[in-house]
Design a protein around this motif. Structure first.
Motif, PDB file in Angstrom:
ATOM      1  N   PRO A  70       4.165  -3.005   5.403  1.00  0.00           N
ATOM      2  CA  PRO A  70       3.914  -3.004   3.950  1.00  0.00           C
ATOM      3  C   PRO A  70       3.359  -1.679   3.425  1.00  0.00           C
ATOM      4  CG  PRO A  70       2.121  -4.073   5.087  1.00  0.00           C
ATOM      5  CD  PRO A  70       3.082  -3.661   6.162  1.00  0.00           C
ATOM      6  N   VAL A  71       3.333  -0.644   4.280  1.00  0.00           N
ATOM      7  CA  VAL A  71       2.709   0.633   3.894  1.00  0.00           C
ATOM      8  C   VAL A  71       3.779   1.717   3.713  1.00  0.00           C
ATOM      9  CG1 VAL A  71       1.033   2.409   4.578  1.00  0.00           C
ATOM     10  CG2 VAL A  71       0.665   0.021   5.256  1.00  0.00           C
ATOM     11  N   LEU A  72       3.714   2.406   2.581  1.00  0.00           N
ATOM     12  CA  LEU A  72       4.582   3.577   2.379  1.00  0.00           C
ATOM     13  C   LEU A  72       3.708   4.818   2.511  1.00  0.00           C
ATOM     14  CD1 LEU A  72       6.898   3.244  -0.772  1.00  0.00           C
ATOM     15  CD2 LEU A  72       7.551   3.183   1.637  1.00  0.00           C
ATOM     16  N   SER A  73       4.221   5.830   3.201  1.00  0.00           N
ATOM     17  CA  SER A  73       3.505   7.100   3.332  1.00  0.00           C
ATOM     18  C   SER A  73       4.412   8.183   2.753  1.00  0.00           C
ATOM     19  CB  SER A  73       3.226   7.343   4.829  1.00  0.00           C
ATOM     20  OG  SER A  73       2.631   8.596   5.023  1.00  0.00           O
ATOM     21  N   ILE A  74       3.937   8.869   1.731  1.00  0.00           N
ATOM     22  CA  ILE A  74       4.806   9.803   0.995  1.00  0.00           C
ATOM     23  C   ILE A  74       4.094  11.138   0.770  1.00  0.00           C
ATOM     24  CG2 ILE A  74       6.258  10.063  -1.072  1.00  0.00           C
ATOM     25  CD1 ILE A  74       5.951   7.122  -1.606  1.00  0.00           C
ATOM     26  N   SER A  75       4.827  12.237   0.894  1.00  0.00           N
ATOM     27  CA  SER A  75       4.244  13.547   0.563  1.00  0.00           C
ATOM     28  C   SER A  75       4.553  13.881  -0.894  1.00  0.00           C
ATOM     29  CB  SER A  75       4.805  14.636   1.476  1.00  0.00           C
ATOM     30  OG  SER A  75       6.158  14.890   1.165  1.00  0.00           O
ATOM     31  N   HIS A  76       3.679  14.710  -1.520  1.00  0.00           N
ATOM     32  CA  HIS A  76       3.914  15.029  -2.931  1.00  0.00           C
ATOM     33  C   HIS A  76       3.850  16.509  -3.265  1.00  0.00           C
ATOM     34  CE1 HIS A  76      -0.395  15.595  -3.281  1.00  0.00           C
ATOM     35  NE2 HIS A  76      -0.646  14.337  -2.974  1.00  0.00           N
ATOM     36  N   GLY A  77       3.701  17.382  -2.265  1.00  0.00           N
ATOM     37  CA  GLY A  77       3.623  18.811  -2.572  1.00  0.00           C
ATOM     38  C   GLY A  77       2.289  19.162  -3.220  1.00  0.00           C
ATOM     39  N   MET A  78       2.231  20.357  -3.801  1.00  0.00           N
ATOM     40  CA  MET A  78       0.965  20.825  -4.370  1.00  0.00           C
ATOM     41  C   MET A  78       0.997  20.880  -5.896  1.00  0.00           C
ATOM     42  SD  MET A  78      -0.536  23.823  -1.940  1.00  0.00           S
ATOM     43  CE  MET A  78       0.941  24.741  -1.609  1.00  0.00           C
ATOM     44  N   GLY A  79      -0.032  20.339  -6.517  1.00  0.00           N
ATOM     45  CA  GLY A  79      -0.225  20.495  -7.958  1.00  0.00           C
ATOM     46  C   GLY A  79       0.341  19.368  -8.798  1.00  0.00           C
ATOM     47  N   ILE A  80      -0.095  19.354 -10.056  1.00  0.00           N
ATOM     48  CA  ILE A  80       0.242  18.279 -10.996  1.00  0.00           C
ATOM     49  C   ILE A  80       1.746  18.130 -11.220  1.00  0.00           C
ATOM     50  CG2 ILE A  80       0.056  17.657 -13.463  1.00  0.00           C
ATOM     51  CD1 ILE A  80      -2.927  18.460 -13.253  1.00  0.00           C
ATOM     52  N   PRO A  81       2.501  19.200 -11.484  1.00  0.00           N
ATOM     53  CA  PRO A  81       3.938  18.990 -11.729  1.00  0.00           C
ATOM     54  C   PRO A  81       4.641  18.355 -10.530  1.00  0.00           C
ATOM     55  CG  PRO A  81       3.272  21.157 -12.472  1.00  0.00           C
ATOM     56  CD  PRO A  81       2.113  20.596 -11.716  1.00  0.00           C
ATOM     57  N   SER A  82       4.276  18.776  -9.332  1.00  0.00           N
ATOM     58  CA  SER A  82       4.957  18.254  -8.141  1.00  0.00           C
ATOM     59  C   SER A  82       4.635  16.768  -7.924  1.00  0.00           C
ATOM     60  CB  SER A  82       4.563  19.087  -6.916  1.00  0.00           C
ATOM     61  OG  SER A  82       5.257  18.621  -5.789  1.00  0.00           O
ATOM     62  N   ILE A  83       3.351  16.395  -7.996  1.00  0.00           N
ATOM     63  CA  ILE A  83       3.017  14.974  -7.760  1.00  0.00           C
ATOM     64  C   ILE A  83       3.541  14.123  -8.914  1.00  0.00           C
ATOM     65  CG2 ILE A  83       0.697  14.925  -8.805  1.00  0.00           C
ATOM     66  CD1 ILE A  83      -0.148  13.002  -6.588  1.00  0.00           C
TER      67      ILE A  83
ATOM     68  N   PHE B 245       0.844  -1.201   0.000  1.00  0.00           N
ATOM     69  CA  PHE B 245       0.000   0.000   0.000  1.00  0.00           C
ATOM     70  C   PHE B 245       0.876   1.246   0.000  1.00  0.00           C
ATOM     71  CE2 PHE B 245      -2.455  -3.318   2.047  1.00  0.00           C
ATOM     72  CZ  PHE B 245      -3.664  -3.230   1.369  1.00  0.00           C
ATOM     73  N   VAL B 246       0.515   2.187  -0.850  1.00  0.00           N
ATOM     74  CA  VAL B 246       1.215   3.471  -0.844  1.00  0.00           C
ATOM     75  C   VAL B 246       0.160   4.541  -0.606  1.00  0.00           C
ATOM     76  CG1 VAL B 246       2.666   5.061  -2.146  1.00  0.00           C
ATOM     77  CG2 VAL B 246       2.908   2.608  -2.511  1.00  0.00           C
ATOM     78  N   CYS B 247       0.363   5.349   0.437  1.00  0.00           N
ATOM     79  CA  CYS B 247      -0.571   6.433   0.724  1.00  0.00           C
ATOM     80  C   CYS B 247       0.152   7.748   0.515  1.00  0.00           C
ATOM     81  CB  CYS B 247      -1.083   6.325   2.159  1.00  0.00           C
ATOM     82  SG  CYS B 247      -2.003   4.794   2.382  1.00  0.00           S
ATOM     83  N   VAL B 248      -0.435   8.634  -0.272  1.00  0.00           N
ATOM     84  CA  VAL B 248       0.226   9.893  -0.580  1.00  0.00           C
ATOM     85  C   VAL B 248      -0.691  11.065  -0.246  1.00  0.00           C
ATOM     86  CG1 VAL B 248       1.547   8.779  -2.443  1.00  0.00           C
ATOM     87  CG2 VAL B 248      -0.545  10.009  -3.014  1.00  0.00           C
ATOM     88  N   GLY B 249      -0.058  12.189   0.057  1.00  0.00           N
ATOM     89  CA  GLY B 249      -0.809  13.412   0.348  1.00  0.00           C
ATOM     90  C   GLY B 249       0.145  14.579   0.226  1.00  0.00           C
ATOM     91  N   GLY B 250      -0.409  15.787   0.102  1.00  0.00           N
ATOM     92  CA  GLY B 250       0.438  16.942  -0.181  1.00  0.00           C
ATOM     93  C   GLY B 250       1.449  17.281   0.896  1.00  0.00           C
ATOM     94  N   SER B 251       1.014  17.259   2.163  1.00  0.00           N
ATOM     95  CA  SER B 251       1.849  17.851   3.209  1.00  0.00           C
ATOM     96  C   SER B 251       2.746  16.836   3.929  1.00  0.00           C
ATOM     97  CB  SER B 251       0.916  18.560   4.205  1.00  0.00           C
ATOM     98  OG  SER B 251       1.122  18.107   5.507  1.00  0.00           O
ATOM     99  N   PRO B 252       4.022  17.184   4.137  1.00  0.00           N
ATOM    100  CA  PRO B 252       4.942  16.274   4.837  1.00  0.00           C
ATOM    101  C   PRO B 252       4.468  15.952   6.257  1.00  0.00           C
ATOM    102  CG  PRO B 252       6.145  18.131   3.874  1.00  0.00           C
ATOM    103  CD  PRO B 252       4.683  18.394   3.666  1.00  0.00           C
ATOM    104  N   ASN B 253       3.931  16.950   6.974  1.00  0.00           N
ATOM    105  CA  ASN B 253       3.485  16.685   8.355  1.00  0.00           C
ATOM    106  C   ASN B 253       2.313  15.710   8.392  1.00  0.00           C
ATOM    107  OD1 ASN B 253       5.382  18.198   9.648  1.00  0.00           O
ATOM    108  ND2 ASN B 253       4.136  20.072   9.631  1.00  0.00           N
ATOM    109  N   ARG B 254       1.396  15.862   7.431  1.00  0.00           N
ATOM    110  CA  ARG B 254       0.247  14.937   7.380  1.00  0.00           C
ATOM    111  C   ARG B 254       0.735  13.513   7.157  1.00  0.00           C
ATOM    112  NH1 ARG B 254      -2.949  15.769   2.306  1.00  0.00           N
ATOM    113  NH2 ARG B 254      -3.074  17.879   3.114  1.00  0.00           N
ATOM    114  N   MET B 255       1.717  13.348   6.260  1.00  0.00           N
ATOM    115  CA  MET B 255       2.153  12.002   5.926  1.00  0.00           C
ATOM    116  C   MET B 255       2.976  11.387   7.056  1.00  0.00           C
ATOM    117  SD  MET B 255       0.264  12.025   3.497  1.00  0.00           S
ATOM    118  CE  MET B 255       0.286  10.265   3.223  1.00  0.00           C
ATOM    119  N   LYS B 256       3.651  12.248   7.848  1.00  0.00           N
ATOM    120  CA  LYS B 256       4.350  11.717   9.025  1.00  0.00           C
ATOM    121  C   LYS B 256       3.312  11.291  10.078  1.00  0.00           C
ATOM    122  CE  LYS B 256       7.832  12.319  12.435  1.00  0.00           C
ATOM    123  NZ  LYS B 256       8.888  13.072  13.060  1.00  0.00           N
TER     124      LYS B 256
END
Ligand code: R1P
Ligand code: URA
Length: 277
Positions: A108-121, A61-72
C-alpha cells in the motif's frame, strides 16, 4: 520569494479546505471529467493506457523525496519491513519510461522522487493527485522525507513540520495563476505530526522535534548562504535573518514544503514533511 506583481495588481484570494472523515483524493478541476483521456505525462501513465484503479487502488501511504536513489532505497527498505513475498530486486520503477521522476509501489506504499524545488515537486503532485483520484484512493497519507538545513537544532535532528512557512515566515503559498497571485494555506495535519513524533520516541538516539519549516525558492541566496555565485548581503544580515526565523518558530529550511502542504490540503491528502536537519 516576494510577489512578482506590484501590490496594486494583486487580488489576494484564499482557497480553503478542511480534512473530512473518510476522504477520497479529489481534484478541483471542472474540465477533467469531460476529458476523454488523462495523460499523466511526466509519470508515463494514463487513463487509457493503464488500469489505474487496479494498479493503485490500494495505496494508503505516499512517501516522496527529492532524489531517485533515496526513494529506491526507501522502497527496498519498505519491502523488507512489510515482509512481502516477491524478491526485493523485483521492485520496479513504474515511471521508467520517463527520466523525470521514479516511482515504486510496495504493497500500500508508493515511493516517489520529486526533484528539487517548488516547480519540480508541483508538477509531480498535480499528476500524483490525479493518479490517486483516477484510482479512487481514499484516506491517503503523504509524507515528504527530505534533507534540510537546521536552525538552532542539533545536527542530525529530525524536524517534523507542523506548518510550512515562506521566506517571510508566513504560513502561505503564493501560486501565480495566469497574472494573479492566489494565496493558499500551508497548515499541516497536527495529529499526524504527534503520531510521527510518538513513533520517533520509540527509537533510541533519534533526536526529533516538531517545528515550522521554511520553504525557499533558492538554495544559496534564499537560504542566506555566503558561498553561492551571487551574494549581496553581509554575514551579519544573514545571522540576523536566521535569528528572526528561529524566533518565528522556524527550525529548518528546505525547498518544497509550502506547495506540498498547500496542494495536499486542497485535494484531501493528509500531509507531512519530515526532514533530517
Ligand atoms: O533532500 P531533498 O528531498 O532533495 O530536499 C532538499 O534538498 C534539496 C537541496 O539540496 C532541495 O530539494 C531541498 O528541499
Ligand atoms: O534546502 C536545503 C536542503 C538541505 N540542506 C539545506 O541547508 N537546505
Amino acid at each position: 520569494m516576494a510577489s512578482i506583481l506590484p501590490a496594486s495588481n494583486k487580488p489576494m484570494r484564499s482557497d480553503q479546505n478542511t480534512y473530512v472523515g473518510k476522504c477520497f483524493v479529489h481534484v478541483k478541476n471542472p474540465y477533467l471529467d469531460s476529458m476523454d483521456e488523462d495523460i499523466l505525462y511526466h509519470l508515463d501513465l494514463g487513463t487509457k493506457t493503464h488500469n489505474l484503479p487496479a494498479m493503485f487502488g490500494d495505496v494508503k501511504f505516499v512517501c516522496v523525496g527529492g532524489s531517485p536513489n533515496r526513494m529506491k532505497a526507501f522502497a527496498l527498505f519498505m519491502h523488507k519491513e512489510l515482509r512481502l513475498q516477491d524478491r526485493g530486486e523485483d521492485v520496479k520503477d513504474i515511471c521508467a519510461g520517463t527520466d523525470r521522476y521514479c516511482m515504486y509501489k510496495i504493497g500500500p506504499v508508493l515511493s516517489i522522487s520529486h526533484g528539487m524545488g517548488i516547480p519540480s515537486i508541483s508538477i509531480m503532485l498535480h499528476e500524483l493527485i490525479k493518479l490517486l483520484h483516477h484510482a479512487q484512493c481514499c484516506d491517503v497519507t503523504i509524507i515528504r522525507m527530505g534533507t534540510s538545513g537546521g536552525i538552532g537544532v542539533a545536527p542530525g535532528s529530525v524536524v517534523i513540520t507542523d506548518t510550512a512557512v515562506d521566506s517571510f515566515f508566513k504560513p502561505r503559498f503564493e501560486q501565480v495563476i495566469l497574472d494573479n497571485i492566489v494565496t493558499r494555506s500551508t497548515e499541516l495535519d497536527k495529529e499526524l505530526a504527534e503520531e510521527l513524533f510518538n513513533c520517533s520516541r520509540e527509537i533510541p538516539n533519534f533526536p526529533t522535534l516538531i517545528g515550522h519549516t521554511m520553504c525557499t525558492y533558492d538554495f544559496y541566496e534564499g537560504q542566506g548562504r555566503l558561498d553561492g555565485a551571487l551574494c549581496s548581503f553581509s554575514r551579519e544580515k544573514k545571522v540576523d535573518y536566521l535569528k528572526r526565523a528561529y524566533i518565528a518558530g522556524v527550525r529548518n529550511i528546505e525547498m518544497e514544503s509550502t506547495v506540498f502542504a498547500a496542494m495536499c490540503r486542497l485535494c484531501g491528502l493528509k500531509g507531512k514533511p519530515f526532514m533530517n536537519a
